[in-house]
Structure formats: C-alpha cells, structure tokens
Design a protein around this motif. Sequence first.
Motif, PDB file in Angstrom:
ATOM      1  N   GLY A  81      -8.711   8.075  -8.771  1.00 56.59           N
ATOM      2  CA  GLY A  81      -8.514   8.155  -7.330  1.00 56.59           C
ATOM      3  C   GLY A  81      -8.993   6.941  -6.565  1.00 56.59           C
ATOM      4  O   GLY A  81      -8.350   6.501  -5.612  1.00 56.59           O
ATOM      5  N   TYR A  82     -10.123   6.373  -6.956  1.00 50.81           N
ATOM      6  CA  TYR A  82     -10.639   5.226  -6.218  1.00 50.81           C
ATOM      7  C   TYR A  82      -9.733   4.005  -6.376  1.00 50.81           C
ATOM      8  O   TYR A  82      -9.622   3.192  -5.463  1.00 50.81           O
ATOM      9  CB  TYR A  82     -12.085   4.900  -6.622  1.00 50.81           C
ATOM     10  N   VAL A  83      -9.039   3.895  -7.508  1.00 51.89           N
ATOM     11  CA  VAL A  83      -8.099   2.792  -7.692  1.00 51.89           C
ATOM     12  C   VAL A  83      -6.838   3.042  -6.870  1.00 51.89           C
ATOM     13  O   VAL A  83      -6.283   2.125  -6.265  1.00 51.89           O
ATOM     14  CB  VAL A  83      -7.775   2.595  -9.185  1.00 51.89           C
ATOM     15  N   ARG A  84      -6.397   4.311  -6.814  1.00 55.15           N
ATOM     16  CA  ARG A  84      -5.229   4.653  -5.985  1.00 55.15           C
ATOM     17  C   ARG A  84      -5.502   4.342  -4.509  1.00 55.15           C
ATOM     18  O   ARG A  84      -4.640   3.819  -3.813  1.00 55.15           O
ATOM     19  CB  ARG A  84      -4.887   6.126  -6.132  1.00 55.15           C
ATOM     20  N   LEU A  85      -6.689   4.654  -4.043  1.00 51.40           N
ATOM     21  CA  LEU A  85      -7.036   4.342  -2.654  1.00 51.40           C
ATOM     22  C   LEU A  85      -7.061   2.839  -2.412  1.00 51.40           C
ATOM     23  O   LEU A  85      -6.646   2.368  -1.350  1.00 51.40           O
ATOM     24  CB  LEU A  85      -8.390   4.959  -2.298  1.00 51.40           C
ATOM     25  N   TYR A  86      -7.542   2.090  -3.389  1.00 50.01           N
ATOM     26  CA  TYR A  86      -7.570   0.635  -3.260  1.00 50.01           C
ATOM     27  C   TYR A  86      -6.149   0.070  -3.194  1.00 50.01           C
ATOM     28  O   TYR A  86      -5.864  -0.816  -2.397  1.00 50.01           O
ATOM     29  CB  TYR A  86      -8.333   0.026  -4.436  1.00 50.01           C
ATOM     30  N   ILE A  87      -5.259   0.608  -4.010  1.00 48.21           N
ATOM     31  CA  ILE A  87      -3.867   0.154  -4.007  1.00 48.21           C
ATOM     32  C   ILE A  87      -3.215   0.444  -2.656  1.00 48.21           C
ATOM     33  O   ILE A  87      -2.525  -0.401  -2.091  1.00 48.21           O
ATOM     34  CB  ILE A  87      -3.077   0.823  -5.144  1.00 48.21           C
ATOM     35  N   LYS A  88      -3.450   1.639  -2.128  1.00 48.34           N
ATOM     36  CA  LYS A  88      -2.844   2.013  -0.842  1.00 48.34           C
ATOM     37  C   LYS A  88      -3.391   1.196   0.315  1.00 48.34           C
ATOM     38  O   LYS A  88      -2.716   1.028   1.324  1.00 48.34           O
ATOM     39  CB  LYS A  88      -3.059   3.501  -0.577  1.00 48.34           C
ATOM     40  N   SER A  89      -4.597   0.668   0.176  1.00 47.37           N
ATOM     41  CA  SER A  89      -5.188  -0.101   1.267  1.00 47.37           C
ATOM     42  C   SER A  89      -4.693  -1.544   1.313  1.00 47.37           C
ATOM     43  O   SER A  89      -4.951  -2.251   2.280  1.00 47.37           O
ATOM     44  CB  SER A  89      -6.714  -0.096   1.150  1.00 47.37           C
ATOM     45  N   GLN A  90      -3.979  -1.979   0.290  1.00 43.33           N
ATOM     46  CA  GLN A  90      -3.484  -3.356   0.239  1.00 43.33           C
ATOM     47  C   GLN A  90      -2.194  -3.491   1.046  1.00 43.33           C
ATOM     48  O   GLN A  90      -1.433  -2.534   1.173  1.00 43.33           O
ATOM     49  CB  GLN A  90      -3.225  -3.780  -1.210  1.00 43.33           C
ATOM     50  N   PRO A  91      -1.930  -4.686   1.595  1.00 39.49           N
ATOM     51  CA  PRO A  91      -0.679  -4.899   2.339  1.00 39.49           C
ATOM     52  C   PRO A  91       0.533  -4.680   1.441  1.00 39.49           C
ATOM     53  O   PRO A  91       0.518  -5.031   0.261  1.00 39.49           O
ATOM     54  CB  PRO A  91      -0.758  -6.355   2.783  1.00 39.49           C
ATOM     55  N   LYS A  92       1.584  -4.102   1.992  1.00 39.98           N
ATOM     56  CA  LYS A  92       2.764  -3.754   1.209  1.00 39.98           C
ATOM     57  C   LYS A  92       3.552  -4.965   0.736  1.00 39.98           C
ATOM     58  O   LYS A  92       4.282  -4.886  -0.227  1.00 39.98           O
ATOM     59  CB  LYS A  92       3.701  -2.840   2.025  1.00 39.98           C
ATOM     60  N   ASN A  93       3.424  -6.110   1.416  1.00 41.49           N
ATOM     61  CA  ASN A  93       4.206  -7.273   1.000  1.00 41.49           C
ATOM     62  C   ASN A  93       3.704  -7.880  -0.308  1.00 41.49           C
ATOM     63  O   ASN A  93       4.361  -8.742  -0.870  1.00 41.49           O
ATOM     64  CB  ASN A  93       4.225  -8.339   2.097  1.00 41.49           C
ATOM     65  N   THR A  94       2.576  -7.444  -0.819  1.00 44.81           N
ATOM     66  CA  THR A  94       2.067  -7.994  -2.076  1.00 44.81           C
ATOM     67  C   THR A  94       2.674  -7.297  -3.288  1.00 44.81           C
ATOM     68  O   THR A  94       2.441  -7.732  -4.404  1.00 44.81           O
ATOM     69  CB  THR A  94       0.535  -7.848  -2.153  1.00 44.81           C
ATOM     70  N   PHE A  95       3.471  -6.252  -3.068  1.00 47.67           N
ATOM     71  CA  PHE A  95       4.026  -5.509  -4.194  1.00 47.67           C
ATOM     72  C   PHE A  95       5.410  -5.996  -4.605  1.00 47.67           C
ATOM     73  O   PHE A  95       5.954  -5.524  -5.581  1.00 47.67           O
ATOM     74  CB  PHE A  95       4.111  -4.017  -3.867  1.00 47.67           C
TER      75      PHE A  95
END
Length: 112
Positions: A81-95
């Motif tokens: 879960g803590y990694v999922r939260l970190y992923i969601k907190s990143q800007p979407k243009n980096t994906f």
Amino acid sequence: MGSMLIFICLAVLYGGLKIVLERRLAALDVLGTDGDLKDLAFANGCSVYDLFERANQDWHFSQNKIENDFKNYLNGGDIPGYVRLYIKSQPKNTFDRTYNKLIFSGGRPPYL
C-alpha cells in the motif's frame, strides 16, 4: 528499378502504419499499478527497488520489511500500500513511455 520502387513503397507503408498504430493504440496500453511502477522507475532513471525505498521515506519501515515487500513483489506481483500511495502521488506525465515521448521530449513531433 522495379524492385527498388517496391522496396521504397513498402518502407513508406511501414512508416505510415507504425505512426497510425502508435497514435491509436498508445491510449490502450494501460498496465495498471504494476505498469505505472515500471514506468515511474524508467522516467526517474532508477530501479523499482529504489522506488520501494523512496516510498518508505514517509513511513520509516525497517529495511528488512522493504526487502521482504520487494521480494513479494518479484515473486507474486504484490505491491504494498505505501508504494501504491507513492505512485499515485507522482505527476501523471512521468508515466508516458511511448516512442514519441522518448524521442521528442519537448512535445509532439511535427508529423503528429
């Protein structure tokens, strides 16, 4: 002369087809959180394990827990879960890892 003309036509057809398919199918290439994790690691120039460690900076779990969570991710694809939260907190243009973004990072290429 005829075979050279056929080769040139095939090369142009291939290039055009590649451009059309990339534009239409790039939006369908959604891999979920696992794909986002890999894309984020690619965009940051680090490994997936480094992202596990970066995600831990807010939570302060032990190093042993991070290593076990990473092993579980490698063995079964389980993302904590803590990694999922970190992923969601990143800007979407980096994906975005399409060829257009890799080659033309300043925007859309002129032919699109």
